[in-house]
Design a protein around this motif. Structure first.
Motif, PDB file in Angstrom:
ATOM      1  N   LEU A   1     -16.817   2.522  -1.807  1.00 48.53           N
ATOM      2  CA  LEU A   1     -18.059   1.824  -0.451  1.00 48.53           C
ATOM      3  C   LEU A   1     -18.725   0.756  -1.191  1.00 48.53           C
ATOM      4  O   LEU A   1     -19.973  -0.147  -1.254  1.00 48.53           O
ATOM      5  N   SER A   2     -18.690  -0.518  -2.774  1.00 43.16           N
ATOM      6  CA  SER A   2     -19.851  -1.139  -3.431  1.00 43.16           C
ATOM      7  C   SER A   2     -19.461  -2.152  -2.851  1.00 43.16           C
ATOM      8  O   SER A   2     -20.592  -3.021  -2.947  1.00 43.16           O
ATOM      9  N   GLY A   3     -18.650  -2.731  -2.045  1.00 41.52           N
ATOM     10  CA  GLY A   3     -18.894  -3.682  -0.602  1.00 41.52           C
ATOM     11  C   GLY A   3     -19.674  -3.601   0.161  1.00 41.52           C
ATOM     12  O   GLY A   3     -20.236  -4.392   0.858  1.00 41.52           O
ATOM     13  N   HIS A   4     -20.482  -2.166   0.450  1.00 43.87           N
ATOM     14  CA  HIS A   4     -20.993  -1.884   2.142  1.00 43.87           C
ATOM     15  C   HIS A   4     -22.380  -1.452   1.554  1.00 43.87           C
ATOM     16  O   HIS A   4     -23.100  -1.554   2.147  1.00 43.87           O
ATOM     17  N   ILE A   5     -22.774  -1.166  -0.233  1.00 48.85           N
ATOM     18  CA  ILE A   5     -24.064  -0.432  -0.056  1.00 48.85           C
ATOM     19  C   ILE A   5     -24.656  -0.850  -1.109  1.00 48.85           C
ATOM     20  O   ILE A   5     -23.849  -0.822  -2.528  1.00 48.85           O
ATOM     21  N   ARG A   6     -25.823  -1.161  -0.562  1.00 42.73           N
ATOM     22  CA  ARG A   6     -27.148  -1.594  -2.447  1.00 42.73           C
ATOM     23  C   ARG A   6     -27.577  -0.763  -2.579  1.00 42.73           C
ATOM     24  O   ARG A   6     -28.194   0.381  -2.058  1.00 42.73           O
ATOM     25  N   LEU A   7     -27.263  -0.886  -4.273  1.00 42.61           N
ATOM     26  CA  LEU A   7     -28.421   0.473  -4.265  1.00 42.61           C
ATOM     27  C   LEU A   7     -29.610  -0.745  -5.420  1.00 42.61           C
ATOM     28  O   LEU A   7     -29.425  -1.353  -6.782  1.00 42.61           O
ATOM     29  N   MET A   8     -30.623  -0.514  -5.232  1.00 40.78           N
ATOM     30  CA  MET A   8     -31.925  -1.672  -5.257  1.00 40.78           C
ATOM     31  C   MET A   8     -32.910  -0.690  -5.973  1.00 40.78           C
ATOM     32  O   MET A   8     -33.332  -1.523  -6.645  1.00 40.78           O
ATOM     33  N   GLY A   9     -32.484   0.593  -6.339  1.00 42.93           N
ATOM     34  CA  GLY A   9     -33.193   1.481  -7.542  1.00 42.93           C
ATOM     35  C   GLY A   9     -35.039   1.491  -6.862  1.00 42.93           C
ATOM     36  O   GLY A   9     -34.893   0.958  -5.719  1.00 42.93           O
ATOM     37  N   ARG A  10     -35.831   1.383  -7.948  1.00 41.16           N
ATOM     38  CA  ARG A  10     -37.555   1.504  -7.097  1.00 41.16           C
ATOM     39  C   ARG A  10     -37.778   0.379  -6.954  1.00 41.16           C
ATOM     40  O   ARG A  10     -37.855  -0.537  -7.821  1.00 41.16           O
ATOM     41  N   LEU A  11     -38.383   0.125  -5.816  1.00 42.51           N
ATOM     42  CA  LEU A  11     -39.230  -1.256  -5.674  1.00 42.51           C
ATOM     43  C   LEU A  11     -40.314  -0.665  -5.082  1.00 42.51           C
ATOM     44  O   LEU A  11     -41.339   0.323  -5.096  1.00 42.51           O
ATOM     45  N   PRO A  12     -41.362  -2.102  -5.528  1.00 45.94           N
ATOM     46  CA  PRO A  12     -43.122  -2.086  -5.561  1.00 45.94           C
ATOM     47  C   PRO A  12     -42.928  -1.685  -3.809  1.00 45.94           C
ATOM     48  O   PRO A  12     -42.348  -2.454  -2.866  1.00 45.94           O
TER      49      PRO A  12
END
Length: 227
Positions: free
Chosen positions: A117-128
């Motif tokens: 699913l790497s082409g469908h999912i973004r893992l953004m991590g912790r964000l402000p």
């Protein structure tokens, strides 16, 4: 439990962020007249309402999750549900953005790789927080599969869900803790049983195709949060 009993004796008022938590406090022995529901406030002046529309069927449908990658948020079941939704929506472009960090991050990464699913999912991590609020504006549908964890950990009433509703996002989540107090099935989103991957996927696919419902669902969610 003994510590709670001592607290109930000396406290004037004991608050929980949802009726579900208030009822749990009463079951633990809090006198009913002391137990109060005090919902977490949402800064509506910082969260613009946006009517969600899809210009053409060629535009991607963007799903969003915000939260700690912990057992009670069950991001693994969310990813698996999304994988099924991708299959159901083979003729549509869809994506899922996951914002947050936590103990299940590596497991989530492995699950995404396993399910290709790497082409469908973004893992953004912790964000402000300001960046998180921006991501609410860019999404079409908010999703969160909260459960009671093996150690008994539960949600109170997730701020991420209330912020999503305030921004005008339809929400798909679970019948867990205080979530049904803000997500009304068929009015501003959909609710499924904890652990029901198939139902979660089905509602993702259904709502992705029913973009004509998004504006009405969004208005209902915002009105609820304003009230």
């Amino acid at each position: 439990k003994k510590k709670f009993q001592a607290m109930f004796e000396i406290a004037s008022i004991v608050t929980g962020p949802s009726d579900h938590v208030r009822n749990n406090l009463i079951e633990l022995g809090c006198p009913r007249h002391k137990a109060r529901t005090l919902h977490n406030g949402v800064h509506l002046d910082r969260i613009p309402f946006k009517t969600r529309i899809l210009k053409t069927n060629e535009d991607p449908v963007r799903f969003l999750f915000v939260g700690r990658l912990s057992p009670k948020k069950d991001p693994i079941t969310l990813v698996r549900s999304f994988a099924l939704a991708v299959q159901m929506l083979a003729d549509r472009k869809i994506s899922l953005t996951l914002i947050g960090d936590g103990p299940l991050l590596d497991q989530v990464r492995r699950e995404i790789d396993t399910l290709k699913l790497s082409g469908h999912i973004r893992l953004m991590g912790r964000l402000p927080h300001e960046k998180v609020l921006s991501e609410y504006q860019n999404a079409h549908i908010y999703v969160q599969h909260s459960i009671t964890a093996a150690d008994g950990d539960q949600e109170g009433l997730p701020v991420s869900i209330t912020e999503a509703l305030a921004s005008g996002l339809p929400v798909i989540s679970t019948k867990h803790s205080g979530i049904p107090e803000v997500v009304s099935h068929g009015e501003n989103g959909y609710l499924v049983d904890e652990g029901d991957t198939q139902a979660m996927a089905s509602f993702m696919a259904e709502l992705a195709r029913a973009d004509e419902k998004w504006p009405e669902f969004g208005r209902h969610g915002r009105k609820l949060l304003e009230e």
